[in-house]
Design a protein around this motif. Sequence first.
Motif, PDB file in Angstrom:
ATOM      1  N   THR A 356       0.836  -1.211   0.000  1.00 44.26           N
ATOM      2  CA  THR A 356       0.000   0.000   0.000  1.00 44.26           C
ATOM      3  C   THR A 356       0.865   1.253   0.000  1.00 44.26           C
ATOM      4  OG1 THR A 356      -1.714  -1.182   1.223  1.00 44.26           O
ATOM      5  CG2 THR A 356      -1.826   1.229   1.221  1.00 44.26           C
ATOM      6  N   MET A 357       1.905   1.260   0.798  1.00 48.10           N
ATOM      7  CA  MET A 357       2.798   2.426   0.865  1.00 48.10           C
ATOM      8  C   MET A 357       3.457   2.670  -0.497  1.00 48.10           C
ATOM      9  SD  MET A 357       4.450   1.642   4.622  1.00 48.10           S
ATOM     10  CE  MET A 357       5.530   3.064   4.632  1.00 48.10           C
ATOM     11  N   ILE A 358       3.914   1.578  -1.114  1.00 47.50           N
ATOM     12  CA  ILE A 358       4.545   1.720  -2.436  1.00 47.50           C
ATOM     13  C   ILE A 358       3.523   2.232  -3.450  1.00 47.50           C
ATOM     14  CG2 ILE A 358       5.612   0.450  -4.347  1.00 47.50           C
ATOM     15  CD1 ILE A 358       6.765  -1.478  -2.232  1.00 47.50           C
ATOM     16  N   ALA A 359       2.319   1.643  -3.429  1.00 46.08           N
ATOM     17  CA  ALA A 359       1.286   2.043  -4.385  1.00 46.08           C
ATOM     18  C   ALA A 359       0.872   3.495  -4.179  1.00 46.08           C
ATOM     19  CB  ALA A 359       0.074   1.127  -4.242  1.00 46.08           C
ATOM     20  N   THR A 360       0.725   3.912  -2.923  1.00 44.46           N
ATOM     21  CA  THR A 360       0.284   5.280  -2.629  1.00 44.46           C
ATOM     22  C   THR A 360       1.312   6.304  -3.100  1.00 44.46           C
ATOM     23  OG1 THR A 360      -0.915   4.448  -0.693  1.00 44.46           O
ATOM     24  CG2 THR A 360      -0.559   6.822  -0.818  1.00 44.46           C
ATOM     25  N   TYR A 364       1.051   9.183  -6.081  1.00 35.49           N
ATOM     26  CA  TYR A 364       1.401  10.598  -5.899  1.00 35.49           C
ATOM     27  C   TYR A 364       2.427  11.069  -6.939  1.00 35.49           C
ATOM     28  CZ  TYR A 364      -1.032  12.011  -1.632  1.00 35.49           C
ATOM     29  OH  TYR A 364      -1.993  12.390  -0.724  1.00 35.49           O
ATOM     30  N   ILE A 365       3.414  10.248  -7.206  1.00 37.92           N
ATOM     31  CA  ILE A 365       4.448  10.678  -8.168  1.00 37.92           C
ATOM     32  C   ILE A 365       4.082  10.302  -9.606  1.00 37.92           C
ATOM     33  CG2 ILE A 365       6.263  10.541  -6.420  1.00 37.92           C
ATOM     34  CD1 ILE A 365       7.157   7.901  -7.628  1.00 37.92           C
ATOM     35  N   ASN A 366       2.872   9.719  -9.744  1.00 39.77           N
ATOM     36  CA  ASN A 366       2.327   9.393 -11.077  1.00 39.77           C
ATOM     37  C   ASN A 366       3.219   8.416 -11.838  1.00 39.77           C
ATOM     38  OD1 ASN A 366       0.035   9.902 -12.663  1.00 39.77           O
ATOM     39  ND2 ASN A 366       1.210  11.163 -14.070  1.00 39.77           N
ATOM     40  N   GLU A 427      -2.384  17.901  -2.488  1.00 38.11           N
ATOM     41  CA  GLU A 427      -3.718  17.404  -2.846  1.00 38.11           C
ATOM     42  C   GLU A 427      -3.926  17.576  -4.344  1.00 38.11           C
ATOM     43  OE1 GLU A 427      -7.038  18.673  -0.581  1.00 38.11           O
ATOM     44  OE2 GLU A 427      -6.071  18.304   1.367  1.00 38.11           O
ATOM     45  N   GLN A 428      -2.969  17.047  -5.095  1.00 38.63           N
ATOM     46  CA  GLN A 428      -3.034  17.153  -6.558  1.00 38.63           C
ATOM     47  C   GLN A 428      -3.459  15.806  -7.148  1.00 38.63           C
ATOM     48  OE1 GLN A 428       0.631  18.286  -8.419  1.00 38.63           O
ATOM     49  NE2 GLN A 428      -0.237  18.307 -10.476  1.00 38.63           N
ATOM     50  N   LEU A 429      -4.519  15.828  -7.920  1.00 41.44           N
ATOM     51  CA  LEU A 429      -5.040  14.605  -8.537  1.00 41.44           C
ATOM     52  C   LEU A 429      -4.198  14.250  -9.761  1.00 41.44           C
ATOM     53  CD1 LEU A 429      -7.455  12.573  -8.279  1.00 41.44           C
ATOM     54  CD2 LEU A 429      -8.579  13.925 -10.059  1.00 41.44           C
ATOM     55  N   THR A 430      -3.466  13.142  -9.690  1.00 39.83           N
ATOM     56  CA  THR A 430      -2.626  12.729 -10.818  1.00 39.83           C
ATOM     57  C   THR A 430      -3.429  11.872 -11.792  1.00 39.83           C
ATOM     58  OG1 THR A 430      -1.881  10.717  -9.705  1.00 39.83           O
ATOM     59  CG2 THR A 430      -0.605  12.724  -9.303  1.00 39.83           C
ATOM     60  N   SER A 431      -2.847  11.648 -12.971  1.00 40.24           N
ATOM     61  CA  SER A 431      -3.541  10.828 -13.982  1.00 40.24           C
ATOM     62  C   SER A 431      -3.691   9.384 -13.514  1.00 40.24           C
ATOM     63  CB  SER A 431      -2.785  10.893 -15.314  1.00 40.24           C
ATOM     64  OG  SER A 431      -1.471  10.384 -15.170  1.00 40.24           O
ATOM     65  N   GLU A 432      -2.730   8.878 -12.707  1.00 37.70           N
ATOM     66  CA  GLU A 432      -2.828   7.512 -12.181  1.00 37.70           C
ATOM     67  C   GLU A 432      -3.987   7.400 -11.193  1.00 37.70           C
ATOM     68  OE1 GLU A 432      -1.473   4.708 -12.882  1.00 37.70           O
ATOM     69  OE2 GLU A 432       0.060   5.332 -14.307  1.00 37.70           O
TER      70      GLU A 432
END
Length: 631
Positions: A356-360, A364-366, A427-432
């Motif tokens: 989960t930490m890796i995925a989150t 964030y870094i898309n 709080e930026q919504l990335t494409s991922e």
Amino acid sequence: MKIYYIYNKTEDKFVNKAVEYLLKKEVLFEKVELNNLDSIIIEENTHFLVTGQIYDIKTVLNIASSREVSVGIIPLPKQKELMSTFNLSSNLEKSIDMALVPSKEKIDLLYCDEEMVLQEVVIGDVPPLDCFSSSMDGTSFWQRIKSFVVIVKKVRHLKHTSFKLTTSKDKVLNFSAIGAVGVEYNNRTFASKLIHAHLKTNDGRLSLVILSPASMLQYIQYIFGTHILKQTPKNLPSSVGYIHSSKLLVEPTRELSVTIDSDRCKITPVLLETKAEALSLSVGEKFWEQRTHERSTKENVKVDHLPSDKEMSNYLGKNIPLFAHASKEQFSDLFSSLREDAQLSSTFMTLLVLATMIATFGLYINSSAVIIGAMLLAPLMQPIVSASMGLLRQDSTLLLNSMRSIFFGVLAVLFSAMIIALLLPMEQLTSEMNGRLSPTILDMFVAIISGIAAAYAKSNEKIIGSLAGVSIAVALVPPIAVSGIGLGWGEWSMFSSAFLLFITNLVGIIMSALLTFMMLGFSALHIAKKGISYAITLVAIVSIPLYISFEKMIEKVKVEQVLSSFEYKIATKEIYLQHIELQKHGSKLEVRCEVISSDILSREEKTMLKQKISYEVGEEVEVLASFLYKL
């Protein structure tokens, strides 16, 4: 050489033609009707010619074998299978020329309880192995379909029987089958074609081809290939086994009919035996193509893959099931693994939190590469597959343990992602992230296919490593992580949309894995009905919002296609759009795009452009545009 032409008087017309040709060749011979065989005086260099039905021919061959007399068969035009077996000519004159020449080599003969088997002995009912492939020659596609349907109708009534076979070396074999076909030569039956690579002429052994389908689908698939596609499998089908031995005692647990050369005349048990070099028979050259000059006492046995345990035999003895029934060993191995996967453990939770930490952070870094790494690490697929088996088999312990692992696993992912979202000042919504906020019915299809692959891989130790690929395809942790981020940001719509994608994956995998396990034989249909109904109901409920979303997606794509080809002219100014994006804000549709114009637009012209875009879309829209002008 003393020649006797032995014939059946019912074939006078054909026999007269043969006699006419013999006289033309000035061959000295004596005609003998079958009823007068006692009148024959056998001397040195006596040779028989014979014409008649199969039973008549075997009567003559038995005498010839016991008295060491050479024989030549002059086949009737309708005896295509006999011609094929011994490579005899269909031309009368050529067949007589061949029959007149005594063979220098003797052929082996197959006997069933001391009765000669010229072509095949069939134990039980084994369509289409007991048929000659020549029966398909010259048939139309429609005729093959009708033959296929006839055999499929028989399949419904076939049942397995437990067999005990004792070979010439006193080796005892036990298995379950619907029947078997015994052959001595490559005679173009479907049975002999399956093992043609192993058939050797005059090796002192008979061949028994055993038919043991584990399911109707498996059986029908083979029949479809032979009758509709006219194909012979390159490899031995999983439902077929064979034995090569000089002697076989066949003892089924219940009486089965025994057909010798298309004449049903015995019941089991029976003794099959090869008598080596028993008869000097005039045959064609092709008959000797698979000749071997070495006598073999070796027994070739390939029946280990056939059902043999008592539980399986009892199950198949009722009726051949629609789907295959897994063996006791397969049940034991798979259930042991699934029960272990269903357990909630510290290892499971640790790996899930790390994933989960890796995925989150990947969200964030898309970075799709980082997210894929998290998918590989996350063990959430394992209890989901276990849950599907628990639901299928109505195994409450397995189902509850699996659901507990899934529940606490999902909570751990949500909580971990939410904590990271609260701690990070972004709080930026990335494409991922955005890519997991619009689930549609297509995502359900992906989940269903992934569930099939997961169940199949789990049930097969050879490809169990493929589960990692399935985990990547279905992406279970990332949508839950996006839901957790939505909770951290206080965005309910973000949470609910991403969590719907996870629920889609969950119910899709459970339903398809459940059905796959059933088709692989891990549950009878009457046990699986309740689990199937639950799974299908859940999928149907979840599919409602997914279908609505899919309809919106299609509508959006259509609008984007219309606007991408948009061309408008105001006065002398040419206008078109690019980089079009549609977003829904409440009940209002918003169009974001770049407007390419040949000149600067006035306020009135911009209003006209907005009205034109609304007209093309089919409803009133808000337009957010950046303008680019051609110089």
